[in-house]
Design a protein around this motif. Structure first.
Motif, PDB file in Angstrom:
ATOM      1  N   SER A 204       0.860  -1.173   0.000  1.00  0.00           N
ATOM      2  CA  SER A 204       0.000   0.000   0.000  1.00  0.00           C
ATOM      3  C   SER A 204       0.900   1.227   0.000  1.00  0.00           C
ATOM      4  N   ARG A 205       0.445   2.327  -0.560  1.00  0.00           N
ATOM      5  CA  ARG A 205       1.337   3.476  -0.660  1.00  0.00           C
ATOM      6  C   ARG A 205       0.572   4.781  -0.739  1.00  0.00           C
ATOM      7  N   GLN A 206       1.144   5.806  -0.135  1.00  0.00           N
ATOM      8  CA  GLN A 206       0.675   7.156  -0.348  1.00  0.00           C
ATOM      9  C   GLN A 206       1.195   7.620  -1.707  1.00  0.00           C
ATOM     10  N   LEU A 207       0.447   8.455  -2.387  1.00  0.00           N
ATOM     11  CA  LEU A 207       0.912   9.015  -3.646  1.00  0.00           C
ATOM     12  C   LEU A 207       2.192   9.816  -3.396  1.00  0.00           C
ATOM     13  N   GLY A 208       3.250   9.484  -4.119  1.00  0.00           N
ATOM     14  CA  GLY A 208       4.521  10.182  -3.966  1.00  0.00           C
ATOM     15  C   GLY A 208       5.389   9.669  -2.848  1.00  0.00           C
ATOM     16  N   ALA A 209       4.957   8.600  -2.163  1.00  0.00           N
ATOM     17  CA  ALA A 209       5.745   8.076  -1.041  1.00  0.00           C
ATOM     18  C   ALA A 209       6.908   7.219  -1.503  1.00  0.00           C
ATOM     19  N   GLY A 210       6.844   6.688  -2.706  1.00  0.00           N
ATOM     20  CA  GLY A 210       7.935   5.882  -3.221  1.00  0.00           C
ATOM     21  C   GLY A 210       8.205   6.283  -4.656  1.00  0.00           C
ATOM     22  N   ASP A 211       9.433   6.077  -5.130  1.00  0.00           N
ATOM     23  CA  ASP A 211       9.670   6.405  -6.527  1.00  0.00           C
ATOM     24  C   ASP A 211       8.886   5.437  -7.405  1.00  0.00           C
ATOM     25  N   THR A 212       8.737   5.785  -8.657  1.00  0.00           N
ATOM     26  CA  THR A 212       7.859   5.014  -9.546  1.00  0.00           C
ATOM     27  C   THR A 212       8.343   3.587  -9.756  1.00  0.00           C
ATOM     28  N   GLY A 213       9.609   3.324  -9.501  1.00  0.00           N
ATOM     29  CA  GLY A 213      10.121   1.973  -9.715  1.00  0.00           C
ATOM     30  C   GLY A 213      10.240   1.137  -8.465  1.00  0.00           C
ATOM     31  N   PHE A 214       9.687   1.625  -7.333  1.00  0.00           N
ATOM     32  CA  PHE A 214       9.874   0.909  -6.069  1.00  0.00           C
ATOM     33  C   PHE A 214       9.343  -0.521  -6.146  1.00  0.00           C
ATOM     34  N   ALA A 310       5.573   8.998   3.444  1.00  0.00           N
ATOM     35  CA  ALA A 310       6.628  10.017   3.408  1.00  0.00           C
ATOM     36  C   ALA A 310       6.027  11.332   3.865  1.00  0.00           C
ATOM     37  N   GLU A 311       6.882  12.267   4.272  1.00  0.00           N
ATOM     38  CA  GLU A 311       6.401  13.585   4.668  1.00  0.00           C
ATOM     39  C   GLU A 311       5.725  14.256   3.472  1.00  0.00           C
ATOM     40  N   ARG A 312       4.742  15.071   3.746  1.00  0.00           N
ATOM     41  CA  ARG A 312       3.958  15.667   2.670  1.00  0.00           C
ATOM     42  C   ARG A 312       4.825  16.469   1.691  1.00  0.00           C
ATOM     43  N   GLU A 313       5.795  17.232   2.207  1.00  0.00           N
ATOM     44  CA  GLU A 313       6.618  18.045   1.311  1.00  0.00           C
ATOM     45  C   GLU A 313       7.413  17.175   0.353  1.00  0.00           C
ATOM     46  N   THR A 314       7.881  16.031   0.840  1.00  0.00           N
ATOM     47  CA  THR A 314       8.605  15.101  -0.023  1.00  0.00           C
ATOM     48  C   THR A 314       7.689  14.572  -1.116  1.00  0.00           C
ATOM     49  N   ARG A 315       6.474  14.235  -0.727  1.00  0.00           N
ATOM     50  CA  ARG A 315       5.519  13.686  -1.696  1.00  0.00           C
ATOM     51  C   ARG A 315       5.147  14.723  -2.751  1.00  0.00           C
ATOM     52  N   VAL A 316       4.905  15.947  -2.313  1.00  0.00           N
ATOM     53  CA  VAL A 316       4.554  17.015  -3.258  1.00  0.00           C
ATOM     54  C   VAL A 316       5.688  17.225  -4.257  1.00  0.00           C
ATOM     55  N   VAL A 334      -2.143  15.276  -4.230  1.00  0.00           N
ATOM     56  CA  VAL A 334      -1.761  14.478  -3.067  1.00  0.00           C
ATOM     57  C   VAL A 334      -2.927  14.383  -2.087  1.00  0.00           C
ATOM     58  N   ALA A 335      -3.553  15.527  -1.778  1.00  0.00           N
ATOM     59  CA  ALA A 335      -4.690  15.540  -0.848  1.00  0.00           C
ATOM     60  C   ALA A 335      -5.859  14.737  -1.406  1.00  0.00           C
ATOM     61  N   GLN A 336      -6.128  14.885  -2.683  1.00  0.00           N
ATOM     62  CA  GLN A 336      -7.225  14.156  -3.315  1.00  0.00           C
ATOM     63  C   GLN A 336      -6.980  12.653  -3.284  1.00  0.00           C
ATOM     64  N   ASP A 338      -5.085  10.945  -1.126  1.00  0.00           N
ATOM     65  CA  ASP A 338      -5.216  10.468   0.254  1.00  0.00           C
ATOM     66  C   ASP A 338      -6.681  10.256   0.618  1.00  0.00           C
ATOM     67  N   GLU A 339      -7.502  11.239   0.281  1.00  0.00           N
ATOM     68  CA  GLU A 339      -8.922  11.160   0.615  1.00  0.00           C
ATOM     69  C   GLU A 339      -9.599  10.030  -0.154  1.00  0.00           C
ATOM     70  N   GLN A 340      -9.249   9.866  -1.406  1.00  0.00           N
ATOM     71  CA  GLN A 340      -9.839   8.816  -2.238  1.00  0.00           C
ATOM     72  C   GLN A 340      -9.519   7.434  -1.679  1.00  0.00           C
ATOM     73  N   ARG A 341      -8.265   7.206  -1.339  1.00  0.00           N
ATOM     74  CA  ARG A 341      -7.862   5.890  -0.834  1.00  0.00           C
ATOM     75  C   ARG A 341      -8.418   5.642   0.568  1.00  0.00           C
ATOM     76  N   ARG A 342      -8.481   6.710   1.366  1.00  0.00           N
ATOM     77  CA  ARG A 342      -9.081   6.566   2.701  1.00  0.00           C
ATOM     78  C   ARG A 342     -10.531   6.136   2.586  1.00  0.00           C
ATOM     79  N   ARG A 343     -11.288   6.792   1.724  1.00  0.00           N
ATOM     80  CA  ARG A 343     -12.708   6.483   1.563  1.00  0.00           C
ATOM     81  C   ARG A 343     -12.918   5.105   0.936  1.00  0.00           C
ATOM     82  N   PHE A 344     -12.050   4.709   0.033  1.00  0.00           N
ATOM     83  CA  PHE A 344     -12.145   3.385  -0.584  1.00  0.00           C
ATOM     84  C   PHE A 344     -12.051   2.297   0.488  1.00  0.00           C
ATOM     85  N   HIS A 345     -11.048   2.389   1.360  1.00  0.00           N
ATOM     86  CA  HIS A 345     -10.869   1.389   2.415  1.00  0.00           C
ATOM     87  C   HIS A 345     -12.002   1.449   3.437  1.00  0.00           C
ATOM     88  N   GLU A 346     -12.438   2.657   3.751  1.00  0.00           N
ATOM     89  CA  GLU A 346     -13.502   2.817   4.735  1.00  0.00           C
ATOM     90  C   GLU A 346     -14.830   2.285   4.208  1.00  0.00           C
TER      91      GLU A 346
END
Length: 395
Positions: A204-214, A310-316, A334-336, A338-346
């Motif tokens: 699972s990942r936050q948008l921008g938390a890992g590079d595209t090849g992780f 990752a910290e928000r500034e890093t992700r942005v 990034v905010a969108q 996070d909210e989308q994935r939060r609501r999907f799981h919820e």
């Protein structure tokens, strides 16, 4: 790295892991010793600071001219700073991670576990009744939580503040310590060959938390076939729709009317996704990226669940670089996300996507960079080796 901080929920095993790390590395361990050193800095008896240890200021103290917490925090800050300068030290609790800030040579670990698990563990360990153990766990949890929030703010307990958050209900204490030691000693962890088709990893990942090849890098490292966009392709074929149509509902929470409508694309998407996840897990040797994999396979013993943060500034910054967006657009995306994935799981699972208790490990790939792959590989290898002899969870 020559400093390790260990934050912990009561009963999650923080002191045990810290002691193991200190002994294995030959480093100094400072737990309650930090209180003694803080008292020495302030030139007061230990007993004067003892009642304040990991406690928030009381309402009465807030109106005093020279509140005792002022001396406690000043002494504690100086003790932590001096320990970090000496280096080769493991610091336990007391906001050491926050007091150190972002010094480049420190590794920050946090241990968590469900309350029921911690209660049972402390009852067995201390010879308490379950009621006594639960009361103690809740009391210390409240105290430490108030302490952290009062002095360091609500964000101090967020997973993004740490390099690694381990759920010790799922990852044994010895494995947590071993994974950190591997990282400290820069040992390469190789994937096991004996676990066969039990090897399943969900990411699972936050948008921008890992590079595209992780995911691909990790898959190559562990000899796992990676399924990310491929999941969408397979689903589209099964449902007889185009990928473009399926993208409209991918990791989206359905609205009320969509939930109630029998045979809606949202409903069919979710059912097909769950079936596909389980079929791929049965084949084994797979890495499943996103789309609720950790929930669909929550009770599968051979599955190892990891979340990247990752910290928000890093992700942005990463989103700006990878998607060629201006800063404001990247922040909104990034905010969108996070909210989308939060609501999907919820909506679909009734689960908190951001909780470390949902995963084996929560890893800060922003802080760790490429070594995050080493950490995941080491931990997954140990989990799979251990799981060979274990039954499925809940059986």
């Amino acid at each position: 790295m020559n400093v390790i901080t260990v934050s912990r929920q009561y009963g999650a095993g923080g002191h045990e892991v810290a002691r193991h790390l200190a002994e294995a590395l030959g480093w100094e361990l400072l737990d309650r010793e930090l209180l003694h050193q803080a008292a020495a800095v302030e030139q007061v008896p230990d007993a004067e600071l003892e009642p304040l240890d990991e406690k928030a200021r009381s309402m009465t103290d807030r109106f005093r001219l020279h509140p005792p917490h002022q001396r406690y925090m000043h002494g504690l800050t100086e003790a932590v700073r001096q320990a970090a300068i000496r280096g080769r030290v493991v610091l336990v609790g007391r906001g050491a991670r926050q007091l150190l800030g972002d010094v480049p040579h420190a590794f920050h670990l946090r241990l968590v576990a469900p309350l029921d698990w911690r209660v049972q563990r402390m009852a067995l360990r201390e010879g308490w009744s379950m009621e006594q153990a639960k009361a103690r766990c809740q009391e210390v949890d409240r105290s430490r939580d108030r302490f952290m929030r009062y002095f360091f703010g609500a964000e101090a307990l967020q997973p993004e503040q740490y390099d690694l958050v381990a759920n010790t209900d799922r990852v044994p204490l010895d494995d947590v310590a071993a994974c950190v030691l591997d990282l400290m000693q820069k040992e390469e962890a190789n994937a096991p060959t004996s676990a066969g088709d039990r090897r399943v990893l969900t990411l699972s990942r936050q948008l921008g938390a890992g590079d595209t090849g992780f995911g691909l890098t990790l898959g190559l490292r562990l000899s796992l076939r990676v399924f990310d966009r491929e999941l969408l392709e397979y689903e589209a074929v099964r449902l007889g729709v185009s990928e473009a149509e399926l993208e409209q509902v991918d990791e989206q929470s359905p609205r009320l009317w969509q939930r109630l409508r029998s045979g809606s694309l949202h409903q069919r998407y979710f059912e097909a996704l769950g079936q596909l996840m389980k079929e791929l897990a049965e084949r084994g040797n797979v890495l499943l990226v996103g789309r609720g994999g950790s929930r669909f396979l929550h009770d599968r013993a051979g599955a190892f669940h990891v979340r990247l943060v990752a910290e928000r500034e890093t992700r942005v910054r990463r989103v700006m670089e990878h998607r060629w967006l201006r800063e404001e657009a990247a922040r909104q995306l990034v905010a969108q996300s996070d909210e989308q994935r939060r609501r999907f799981h919820e909506s679909y699972f009734g689960a908190d996507w951001s909780s470390p208790l949902e995963y084996h490990l929560t890893i800060n790939s922003g802080r760790l960079g490429p070594t995050a792959v080493d950490l995941v590989a080491s931990a997954a290898a140990r989990h799979w080796k251990r799981s060979e002899s274990l039954p499925e969870r809940g059986t």
